[in-house]
Design a protein around this motif. Structure first.
Motif, PDB file in Angstrom:
ATOM      1  N   ASP A  68       0.831  -1.218   0.000  1.00  0.00           N
ATOM      2  CA  ASP A  68       0.000   0.000   0.000  1.00  0.00           C
ATOM      3  C   ASP A  68       0.860   1.260   0.000  1.00  0.00           C
ATOM      4  O   ASP A  68       0.547   2.231  -0.686  1.00  0.00           O
ATOM      5  N   LEU A  69       1.948   1.253   0.761  1.00  0.00           N
ATOM      6  CA  LEU A  69       2.833   2.422   0.819  1.00  0.00           C
ATOM      7  C   LEU A  69       3.484   2.717  -0.533  1.00  0.00           C
ATOM      8  O   LEU A  69       3.844   3.853  -0.820  1.00  0.00           O
ATOM      9  N   GLN A  70       3.611   1.690  -1.366  1.00  0.00           N
ATOM     10  CA  GLN A  70       4.178   1.861  -2.702  1.00  0.00           C
ATOM     11  C   GLN A  70       3.097   2.061  -3.767  1.00  0.00           C
ATOM     12  O   GLN A  70       3.381   2.020  -4.963  1.00  0.00           O
ATOM     13  N   LEU A  71       1.849   2.250  -3.303  1.00  0.00           N
ATOM     14  CA  LEU A  71       0.700   2.431  -4.191  1.00  0.00           C
ATOM     15  C   LEU A  71       0.493   1.220  -5.103  1.00  0.00           C
ATOM     16  O   LEU A  71       0.086   1.341  -6.261  1.00  0.00           O
ATOM     17  N   LEU A 127       3.371  -3.716  -8.355  1.00  0.00           N
ATOM     18  CA  LEU A 127       3.867  -2.399  -7.962  1.00  0.00           C
ATOM     19  C   LEU A 127       3.964  -1.516  -9.192  1.00  0.00           C
ATOM     20  O   LEU A 127       4.290  -1.996 -10.288  1.00  0.00           O
ATOM     21  N   PRO A 128       3.692  -0.221  -9.022  1.00  0.00           N
ATOM     22  CA  PRO A 128       3.818   0.683 -10.176  1.00  0.00           C
ATOM     23  C   PRO A 128       5.288   0.778 -10.587  1.00  0.00           C
ATOM     24  O   PRO A 128       6.195   0.700  -9.747  1.00  0.00           O
ATOM     25  N   SER A 129       5.518   0.920 -11.882  1.00  0.00           N
ATOM     26  CA  SER A 129       6.895   1.003 -12.359  1.00  0.00           C
ATOM     27  C   SER A 129       7.535   2.348 -12.039  1.00  0.00           C
ATOM     28  O   SER A 129       8.738   2.454 -11.936  1.00  0.00           O
ATOM     29  N   LYS A 130       6.701   3.365 -11.853  1.00  0.00           N
ATOM     30  CA  LYS A 130       7.247   4.693 -11.525  1.00  0.00           C
ATOM     31  C   LYS A 130       6.182   5.440 -10.725  1.00  0.00           C
ATOM     32  O   LYS A 130       5.030   5.528 -11.150  1.00  0.00           O
TER      33      LYS A 130
END
Length: 73
Positions: A45-48, A67-70
Motif C-alpha cells: 500500500d505504501l508503494q501504491l 507495484l507501479p513502475s514509476k
C-alpha cells in the motif's frame, strides 16, 4: 508472484486475510502469528501497489504483488 501447494485458505477466512493476528481456521498446529500478510499489505500500500490472493482449500495459495513502475512525484 508466490505460489504454494499447501493447505489453502478457507473462503470464510479470505475476507480477514490482511487483519493482524487473524489466522485461518484450518491451520491446526502450524506455527505463525498472523502478521506476515498484514505487513506485506502495508508495504505494498505504501508503494501504491496491489496485492491479489487466490486460494483453494486443500490445493494451495497464490499471492501476486503488483507495484507501479514509476511513482508520480
Amino acid at each position: 508472484m508466490i505460489k504454494d501447494s499447501g493447505i489453502g485458505i478457507p473462503k470464510l477466512d479470505l475476507k480477514h486475510l490482511f487483519e493482524p493476528f487473524h489466522r485461518g481456521s484450518n491451520v491446526g498446529n502450524i506455527s505463525g502469528t498472523g502478521l506476515g500478510l498484514p505487513l506485506v499489505k502495508k508495504a505494498v500500500d505504501l508503494q501504491l501497489g496491489e496485492i491479489r490472493v487466490e486460494s483453494e482449500e486443500g490445493i494451495g495459495t497464490t499471492c501476486t504483488v503488483i507495484l507501479p513502475s514509476k511513482l508520480e512525484e
